[in-house]
Design an enzyme around this catalytic site. Structure first.
Site, mmCIF file in Angstrom:
data_model
loop_
_atom_site.group_PDB
_atom_site.id
_atom_site.type_symbol
_atom_site.label_atom_id
_atom_site.label_comp_id
_atom_site.label_asym_id
_atom_site.label_seq_id
_atom_site.Cartn_x
_atom_site.Cartn_y
_atom_site.Cartn_z
ATOM 1 N N ASN A 139 1.580 -7.697 18.246
ATOM 2 C CA ASN A 139 0.293 -7.827 17.333
ATOM 3 C C ASN A 139 -0.518 -8.127 18.563
ATOM 4 O O ASN A 139 -0.200 -8.903 19.549
ATOM 5 C CB ASN A 139 0.658 -9.369 16.773
ATOM 6 C CG ASN A 139 -0.272 -9.830 15.798
ATOM 7 O OD1 ASN A 139 -1.779 -9.711 16.147
ATOM 8 N ND2 ASN A 139 0.000 -10.196 14.716
ATOM 9 N N SER A 185 0.835 -12.246 10.497
ATOM 10 C CA SER A 185 0.495 -13.417 10.862
ATOM 11 C C SER A 185 1.664 -14.474 10.984
ATOM 12 O O SER A 185 1.647 -15.683 11.569
ATOM 13 C CB SER A 185 -0.633 -14.125 10.076
ATOM 14 O OG SER A 185 -0.436 -14.291 8.864
ATOM 15 N N CYS A 239 0.094 -3.619 -23.050
ATOM 16 C CA CYS A 239 1.389 -2.898 -23.202
ATOM 17 C C CYS A 239 1.521 -2.208 -24.366
ATOM 18 O O CYS A 239 1.469 -2.516 -25.346
ATOM 19 C CB CYS A 239 2.539 -3.944 -23.104
ATOM 20 S SG CYS A 239 4.183 -3.353 -23.274
ATOM 21 N N CYS A 277 6.716 -8.447 -21.416
ATOM 22 C CA CYS A 277 8.274 -7.737 -21.326
ATOM 23 C C CYS A 277 8.469 -7.089 -20.172
ATOM 24 O O CYS A 277 9.515 -6.638 -20.115
ATOM 25 C CB CYS A 277 8.102 -6.968 -22.581
ATOM 26 S SG CYS A 277 7.280 -5.461 -22.427
ATOM 27 N N ASP A 305 0.633 -1.222 -0.074
ATOM 28 C CA ASP A 305 -0.010 -0.085 0.065
ATOM 29 C C ASP A 305 0.867 1.218 -0.024
ATOM 30 O O ASP A 305 0.258 2.333 -0.141
ATOM 31 C CB ASP A 305 -0.948 -0.065 1.104
ATOM 32 C CG ASP A 305 -0.217 -0.154 2.548
ATOM 33 O OD1 ASP A 305 0.931 0.142 2.758
ATOM 34 O OD2 ASP A 305 -1.010 -0.584 3.200
ATOM 35 N N HIS A 352 6.759 -7.814 -1.400
ATOM 36 C CA HIS A 352 5.401 -8.129 -2.341
ATOM 37 C C HIS A 352 5.242 -7.215 -3.348
ATOM 38 O O HIS A 352 3.855 -7.320 -4.069
ATOM 39 C CB HIS A 352 4.336 -8.494 -1.448
ATOM 40 C CG HIS A 352 4.687 -9.732 -0.232
ATOM 41 N ND1 HIS A 352 3.935 -10.039 0.741
ATOM 42 C CD2 HIS A 352 5.676 -10.692 -0.624
ATOM 43 C CE1 HIS A 352 4.452 -11.072 1.268
ATOM 44 N NE2 HIS A 352 5.322 -11.547 0.580
HETATM 45 P P1 OAD Z 1 -2.254 -11.458 7.780
HETATM 46 O O1 OAD Z 1 -3.712 -11.190 7.353
HETATM 47 O O2 OAD Z 1 -2.017 -12.858 7.563
HETATM 48 O O3 OAD Z 1 -2.376 -11.076 9.187
HETATM 49 C C1 OAD Z 1 -2.373 -9.841 9.951
HETATM 50 C C2 OAD Z 1 -2.402 -9.762 11.251
HETATM 51 O O4 OAD Z 1 -2.170 -8.507 11.718
HETATM 52 C C3 OAD Z 1 -2.615 -10.792 12.143
HETATM 53 O O5 OAD Z 1 -1.753 -11.645 12.880
HETATM 54 C C4 OAD Z 1 -3.534 -9.941 13.251
HETATM 55 O O6 OAD Z 1 -3.700 -10.384 14.377
HETATM 56 C C5 OAD Z 1 -2.789 -8.651 13.125
HETATM 57 N N1 OAD Z 1 -3.345 -7.275 13.399
HETATM 58 C C6 OAD Z 1 -4.888 -6.965 12.978
HETATM 59 N N2 OAD Z 1 -4.925 -5.653 13.293
HETATM 60 C C7 OAD Z 1 -3.696 -5.300 13.982
HETATM 61 C C8 OAD Z 1 -3.285 -4.024 14.695
HETATM 62 N N3 OAD Z 1 -4.219 -2.906 14.641
HETATM 63 N N4 OAD Z 1 -2.103 -3.910 14.713
HETATM 64 C C9 OAD Z 1 -1.190 -4.886 14.893
HETATM 65 N N5 OAD Z 1 -1.604 -6.148 14.378
HETATM 66 C C10 OAD Z 1 -2.663 -6.309 13.918
HETATM 67 O O7 OAD Z 1 -1.286 -10.532 6.688
HETATM 68 P P2 OAD Z 1 0.096 -10.587 6.687
HETATM 69 O O8 OAD Z 1 0.853 -11.116 7.626
HETATM 70 O O9 OAD Z 1 0.804 -9.268 6.347
HETATM 71 O O10 OAD Z 1 0.651 -11.447 0.348
HETATM 72 O O11 OAD Z 1 0.082 -11.383 5.320
HETATM 73 C C11 OAD Z 1 1.120 -11.823 4.401
HETATM 74 C C12 OAD Z 1 1.012 -11.989 3.108
HETATM 75 O O12 OAD Z 1 -0.297 -12.676 2.820
HETATM 76 C C13 OAD Z 1 0.334 -10.570 2.416
HETATM 77 O O13 OAD Z 1 1.403 -9.652 2.220
HETATM 78 C C14 OAD Z 1 -0.433 -11.095 1.195
HETATM 79 C C15 OAD Z 1 -1.114 -12.167 1.955
HETATM 80 O O14 OAD Z 1 -1.525 -13.218 1.001
HETATM 81 C C16 OAD Z 1 0.342 -11.058 -0.927
HETATM 82 O O15 OAD Z 1 -0.427 -10.572 -1.375
HETATM 83 C C17 OAD Z 1 1.526 -11.791 -1.894
#
Ligand code: OAD
Length: 244
Positions: free
Chosen positions: A213, A189, A147, A129, A103, A118
């Site tokens: 977290n 997570s 493209c 390409c 983002d 990512h």
């Molecule tokens: P997840 O959705 O798997 O995990 C989000 C985490 O944020 C959870 O453990 C929540 O408990 C925690 N959480 C929620 N609100 C919060 C807050 N206000 N403060 C702190 N923590 C909070 O997201 P990611 O671990 O980022 O990949 O997921 C990894 C990847 O999976 C992403 O980059 C994406 C997804 O598929 C791609 O798109 C390639």
């Protein structure tokens, strides 16, 4: 929450601080996470929307979904966590941010040294390409953008399931993780590799690994210190500790 003396000392003494962020750090900016009960993957199928096969099978559907997310992200503002991290970088000037988020809110908050594991959702590239584009959208008649050079399909510049991470982003992140003395992971997570492996790598190389977290994660049992708070609150507290 009262923070331990050991945690505070580690932070104060840290000379090579690395912060790894995930979707939870943008949750307070109104951007949905993936694996929480209301997360994107509870409503949408990642294989349909975030894989090469899904894109080739139905590129319009994938484009519509990314445009929906881009609209939310373009209207989102950095939250107190992003802003506190930017301030932290002024105190710890070699602080590196490694993010799984697409983002660009760290950059919007004014942070430097952001490694995007990512990719990003703001730019696009040619499927064939690799030519990079900014701000391509579906055409008015809902046709796919093509493209200008090879007429290939344009795709979002994000990493999809089954794809390799950008080589430099992952190797730089591994080097920073190995050299870090404090490795702070927030809002992830810890389920998606290779990003999740960075915390274990940092620990293996002797870093003090902190998890921020509100909920337990796959990594929690390996963390040296856990802050069960939302990231905006936790990072503002950490900033106050370092400012005092
Ligand atoms: P997840 O959705 O798997 O995990 C989000 C985490 O944020 C959870 O453990 C929540 O408990 C925690 N959480 C929620 N609100 C919060 C807050 N206000 N403060 C702190 N923590 C909070 O997201 P990611 O671990 O980022 O990949 O997921 C990894 C990847 O999976 C992403 O980059 C994406 C997804 O598929 C791609 O798109 C390639």
């Amino acid at each position: 929450m009262e923070y331990s003396e050991n945690f505070v000392n580690r932070l104060l003494q840290s000379k090579r601080l690395v912060i790894l962020t995930g979707a939870g750090t943008s949750a307070e900016s109104g951007i949905a996470t993936f694996r929480d009960p209301e997360g994107l993957w509870s409503k949408f199928d990642p294989l349909e929307l975030a894989s090469i096969d899904g894109f080739l099978a139905n590129p319009k559907l994938v484009w519509e979904w990314y445009q929906y997310r881009v609209n939310i992200i373009n209207n989102a503002k950095p939250n107190g966590g992003h802003l506190a991290i930017t301030e932290l970088q002024k105190i710890k000037d070699n602080l590196v941010i490694v993010t799984q988020n697409v983002d660009r809110l760290h950059q919007k908050a004014g942070s430097k040294n952001v490694i995007e594991l990512h990719g990003d959702i703001i730019t696009n590239r040619c499927f064939d390409c690799e030519k990079q584009y900014l701000g391509k959208t579906l055409l008015p008649n809902n046709e796919l953008p093509k493209c200008n050079f090879c007429n290939g399909k344009i795709r979002p510049n994000v990493v999809w399931f089954g794809e390799q991470l950008p080589q430099k982003a992952i190797s730089d992140s591994e080097n920073h993780a190995k050299k870090s003395d404090v490795f702070l992971i927030a809002g992830t997570s810890s389920e998606v590799y290779p990003a999740a492996g960075l915390s274990y790598l940092a620990k293996q190389y002797g870093s003090f690994v902190i998890e921020i977290n509100p909920n337990e994660t796959n990594f929690s049992s390996s963390a040296d210190y856990i802050i069960r708070e939302k990231s905006s609150h936790a990072f503002q507290n950490i900033l106050n500790i370092l400012k005092d």
